[in-house]
Design a protein around this motif. Structure first.
Motif, PDB file in Angstrom:
ATOM      1  N   ALA A 233      44.099  31.410   6.506  1.00 50.26           N
ATOM      2  CA  ALA A 233      43.994  30.063   7.535  1.00 50.26           C
ATOM      3  C   ALA A 233      43.113  29.770   6.615  1.00 50.26           C
ATOM      4  CB  ALA A 233      43.466  30.297   8.580  1.00 50.26           C
ATOM      5  N   THR A 234      43.165  30.609   5.631  1.00 47.15           N
ATOM      6  CA  THR A 234      41.631  30.054   4.819  1.00 47.15           C
ATOM      7  C   THR A 234      42.437  28.441   3.723  1.00 47.15           C
ATOM      8  OG1 THR A 234      41.917  31.604   2.712  1.00 47.15           O
ATOM      9  CG2 THR A 234      40.688  31.999   5.178  1.00 47.15           C
ATOM     10  N   VAL A 235      43.453  29.136   3.821  1.00 44.67           N
ATOM     11  CA  VAL A 235      44.390  27.781   2.106  1.00 44.67           C
ATOM     12  C   VAL A 235      45.101  26.722   3.377  1.00 44.67           C
ATOM     13  CG1 VAL A 235      44.010  29.786   0.683  1.00 44.67           C
ATOM     14  CG2 VAL A 235      46.067  29.446   1.926  1.00 44.67           C
ATOM     15  N   ARG A 236      44.908  26.620   4.086  1.00 42.25           N
ATOM     16  CA  ARG A 236      46.000  25.874   5.774  1.00 42.25           C
ATOM     17  C   ARG A 236      47.620  26.415   5.165  1.00 42.25           C
ATOM     18  NH1 ARG A 236      41.162  21.763   6.305  1.00 42.25           N
ATOM     19  NH2 ARG A 236      40.424  22.698   8.543  1.00 42.25           N
ATOM     20  N   PRO A 237      48.569  26.392   4.601  1.00 40.90           N
ATOM     21  CA  PRO A 237      49.443  26.884   4.495  1.00 40.90           C
ATOM     22  C   PRO A 237      49.741  25.911   4.784  1.00 40.90           C
ATOM     23  CG  PRO A 237      48.883  29.184   5.618  1.00 40.90           C
ATOM     24  CD  PRO A 237      47.621  28.389   5.284  1.00 40.90           C
ATOM     25  N   ARG A 238      51.301  25.028   4.387  1.00 42.15           N
ATOM     26  CA  ARG A 238      52.150  24.139   4.602  1.00 42.15           C
ATOM     27  C   ARG A 238      52.816  24.588   3.967  1.00 42.15           C
ATOM     28  NH1 ARG A 238      48.839  19.124   3.428  1.00 42.15           N
ATOM     29  NH2 ARG A 238      50.701  18.868   1.484  1.00 42.15           N
ATOM     30  N   PHE A 239      54.234  25.228   5.843  1.00 42.40           N
ATOM     31  CA  PHE A 239      55.530  25.391   5.143  1.00 42.40           C
ATOM     32  C   PHE A 239      55.840  23.900   5.092  1.00 42.40           C
ATOM     33  CE2 PHE A 239      53.251  29.964   6.402  1.00 42.40           C
ATOM     34  CZ  PHE A 239      54.127  30.520   5.362  1.00 42.40           C
ATOM     35  N   THR A 240      56.991  24.499   4.159  1.00 45.61           N
ATOM     36  CA  THR A 240      58.305  22.991   3.726  1.00 45.61           C
ATOM     37  C   THR A 240      59.517  24.179   3.739  1.00 45.61           C
ATOM     38  OG1 THR A 240      57.758  23.448   1.330  1.00 45.61           O
ATOM     39  CG2 THR A 240      56.667  22.099   2.200  1.00 45.61           C
ATOM     40  N   VAL A 241      59.760  25.212   3.197  1.00 43.54           N
ATOM     41  CA  VAL A 241      61.119  25.980   3.057  1.00 43.54           C
ATOM     42  C   VAL A 241      60.891  28.004   3.329  1.00 43.54           C
ATOM     43  CG1 VAL A 241      62.990  26.663   1.724  1.00 43.54           C
ATOM     44  CG2 VAL A 241      61.413  24.607   0.884  1.00 43.54           C
ATOM     45  N   ILE A 242      61.749  27.708   4.787  1.00 35.86           N
ATOM     46  CA  ILE A 242      61.307  29.218   4.969  1.00 35.86           C
ATOM     47  C   ILE A 242      63.446  29.976   5.390  1.00 35.86           C
ATOM     48  CG2 ILE A 242      60.577  31.425   6.900  1.00 35.86           C
ATOM     49  CD1 ILE A 242      58.563  30.134   7.242  1.00 35.86           C
TER      50      ILE A 242
ATOM     51  N   PRO B 129      60.128  36.869  19.051  1.00 36.65           N
ATOM     52  CA  PRO B 129      61.122  35.519  18.011  1.00 36.65           C
ATOM     53  C   PRO B 129      60.669  36.605  16.050  1.00 36.65           C
ATOM     54  CG  PRO B 129      59.883  34.497  19.235  1.00 36.65           C
ATOM     55  CD  PRO B 129      59.381  36.144  19.689  1.00 36.65           C
ATOM     56  N   SER B 130      61.844  36.227  15.520  1.00 38.92           N
ATOM     57  CA  SER B 130      61.800  35.790  14.052  1.00 38.92           C
ATOM     58  C   SER B 130      61.054  35.278  13.765  1.00 38.92           C
ATOM     59  CB  SER B 130      62.612  37.128  13.854  1.00 38.92           C
ATOM     60  OG  SER B 130      63.444  35.487  13.286  1.00 38.92           O
ATOM     61  N   VAL B 131      60.640  35.272  12.318  1.00 38.18           N
ATOM     62  CA  VAL B 131      60.199  34.948  11.859  1.00 38.18           C
ATOM     63  C   VAL B 131      60.858  33.148  11.395  1.00 38.18           C
ATOM     64  CG1 VAL B 131      59.149  34.058   9.414  1.00 38.18           C
ATOM     65  CG2 VAL B 131      58.221  35.702  10.962  1.00 38.18           C
ATOM     66  N   LEU B 132      61.690  33.584  10.652  1.00 38.67           N
ATOM     67  CA  LEU B 132      63.117  32.885  10.142  1.00 38.67           C
ATOM     68  C   LEU B 132      63.886  32.144  12.122  1.00 38.67           C
ATOM     69  CD1 LEU B 132      64.752  31.913   8.421  1.00 38.67           C
ATOM     70  CD2 LEU B 132      66.493  33.394   8.959  1.00 38.67           C
ATOM     71  N   ALA B 133      63.693  32.500  12.854  1.00 36.57           N
ATOM     72  CA  ALA B 133      64.229  32.075  14.136  1.00 36.57           C
ATOM     73  C   ALA B 133      62.989  30.971  14.723  1.00 36.57           C
ATOM     74  CB  ALA B 133      64.341  33.053  15.556  1.00 36.57           C
ATOM     75  N   THR B 134      62.053  31.117  14.361  1.00 36.12           N
ATOM     76  CA  THR B 134      61.181  30.161  15.007  1.00 36.12           C
ATOM     77  C   THR B 134      61.195  29.646  14.519  1.00 36.12           C
ATOM     78  OG1 THR B 134      59.868  32.131  16.062  1.00 36.12           O
ATOM     79  CG2 THR B 134      57.968  30.111  15.135  1.00 36.12           C
ATOM     80  N   TRP B 135      61.041  29.304  13.022  1.00 36.09           N
ATOM     81  CA  TRP B 135      61.303  28.571  11.774  1.00 36.09           C
ATOM     82  C   TRP B 135      62.168  27.308  12.182  1.00 36.09           C
ATOM     83  CZ3 TRP B 135      58.569  25.435   8.230  1.00 36.09           C
ATOM     84  CH2 TRP B 135      58.430  24.903   7.368  1.00 36.09           C
ATOM     85  N   ASN B 136      63.591  28.065  12.251  1.00 38.98           N
ATOM     86  CA  ASN B 136      64.426  27.143  12.406  1.00 38.98           C
ATOM     87  C   ASN B 136      64.660  26.993  13.939  1.00 38.98           C
ATOM     88  OD1 ASN B 136      65.786  28.331  10.241  1.00 38.98           O
ATOM     89  ND2 ASN B 136      66.696  30.246  11.219  1.00 38.98           N
ATOM     90  N   THR B 137      63.658  26.968  14.459  1.00 41.94           N
ATOM     91  CA  THR B 137      63.429  26.093  15.615  1.00 41.94           C
ATOM     92  C   THR B 137      62.520  25.310  15.424  1.00 41.94           C
ATOM     93  OG1 THR B 137      64.197  28.164  17.254  1.00 41.94           O
ATOM     94  CG2 THR B 137      62.881  26.165  18.648  1.00 41.94           C
ATOM     95  N   LEU B 138      61.617  25.764  15.143  1.00 44.08           N
ATOM     96  CA  LEU B 138      59.780  24.282  15.537  1.00 44.08           C
ATOM     97  C   LEU B 138      60.351  23.720  14.006  1.00 44.08           C
ATOM     98  CD1 LEU B 138      56.866  27.150  15.985  1.00 44.08           C
ATOM     99  CD2 LEU B 138      58.129  25.095  17.397  1.00 44.08           C
ATOM    100  N   SER B 139      61.391  23.945  13.212  1.00 44.05           N
ATOM    101  CA  SER B 139      61.114  22.844  12.192  1.00 44.05           C
ATOM    102  C   SER B 139      61.943  21.757  12.462  1.00 44.05           C
ATOM    103  CB  SER B 139      61.686  23.902  10.448  1.00 44.05           C
ATOM    104  OG  SER B 139      62.770  23.886  10.858  1.00 44.05           O
ATOM    105  N   ARG B 140      62.703  21.643  13.068  1.00 44.43           N
ATOM    106  CA  ARG B 140      63.173  20.701  13.743  1.00 44.43           C
ATOM    107  C   ARG B 140      62.635  19.781  14.552  1.00 44.43           C
ATOM    108  NH1 ARG B 140      67.732  23.224  15.895  1.00 44.43           N
ATOM    109  NH2 ARG B 140      67.624  25.512  15.394  1.00 44.43           N
ATOM    110  N   LEU B 141      61.784  19.773  14.766  1.00 42.00           N
ATOM    111  CA  LEU B 141      60.772  19.575  15.741  1.00 42.00           C
ATOM    112  C   LEU B 141      59.954  18.936  15.443  1.00 42.00           C
ATOM    113  CD1 LEU B 141      59.986  22.190  18.556  1.00 42.00           C
ATOM    114  CD2 LEU B 141      61.615  20.155  18.996  1.00 42.00           C
TER     115      LEU B 141
END
Length: 158
Positions: free
Chosen positions: A33-42, A2-14
């Motif tokens: 992983a060293t910075v523990r990113p927390r995505f908010t928008v893709i 799955p693409s990054v965008l498709a995965t984000w669109n699916t998971l970000s709703r949960l």
């Protein structure tokens, strides 16, 4: 895969989906992983993530280290590129230029942006070319702490 965008669109709703996505994305390139990113928008042409201010990413001043900020900017750029690159193209980072403009005394939101026109066939030469991605990091109070550009080399997918 799955693409990054498709995965984000699916998971970000949960519930806790953005956190799960962020963990999985960071594992794709272990230095993220060293910075523990927390995505908010893709979304196409834009990605945002938060680099939390924690001891592990501090410098000798107790602020977020410059290289941790660069890791956050590169992670945001990578998500943007994966969400935006046309199916017939591929990309790789070519260079980064940044300026540190203020102390990173809080969590930092890393933002990567492009314009849709940059990804068109007319903007990218047939044999490949540079594509600049604007990046910046913003403190909780709105102060920009780092800004610059990451250049991508975009070529036809073979």
């Amino acid at each position: 895969m799955p693409s990054v965008l498709a995965t984000w669109n699916t998971l970000s709703r949960l519930p806790r989906g953005p956190r799960l996505f962020s963990f999985a994305f960071a594992r794709s390139a272990p230095y993220f992983a060293t910075v523990r990113p927390r995505f908010t928008v893709i979304e196409p042409n834009r990605a945002e993530l938060v680099v939390p201010k924690r001891r592990r990413v501090h410098n000798h001043l107790g602020t977020v280290h410059a290289i941790a900020l660069c890791n956050g900017l590169e992670a945001a750029m990578g998500a943007l590129a994966e969400a935006t690159v046309p199916a017939d193209k591929r990309w790789i980072p070519k260079g980064m230029t940044v300026a540190y403009t203020a102390k990173a005394t809080s969590d930092v939101t890393c933002i990567a942006e492009t314009d849709a026109a940059q990804w068109t066939s007319s903007a990218l030469p047939e044999e490949g070319g540079d594509l600049p991605v604007r990046v910046r990091g913003v403190r909780d109070d709105g102060e920009v702490v780092v800004e610059g550009e990451i250049r991508l080399w975009v070529t036809p997918r073979r």
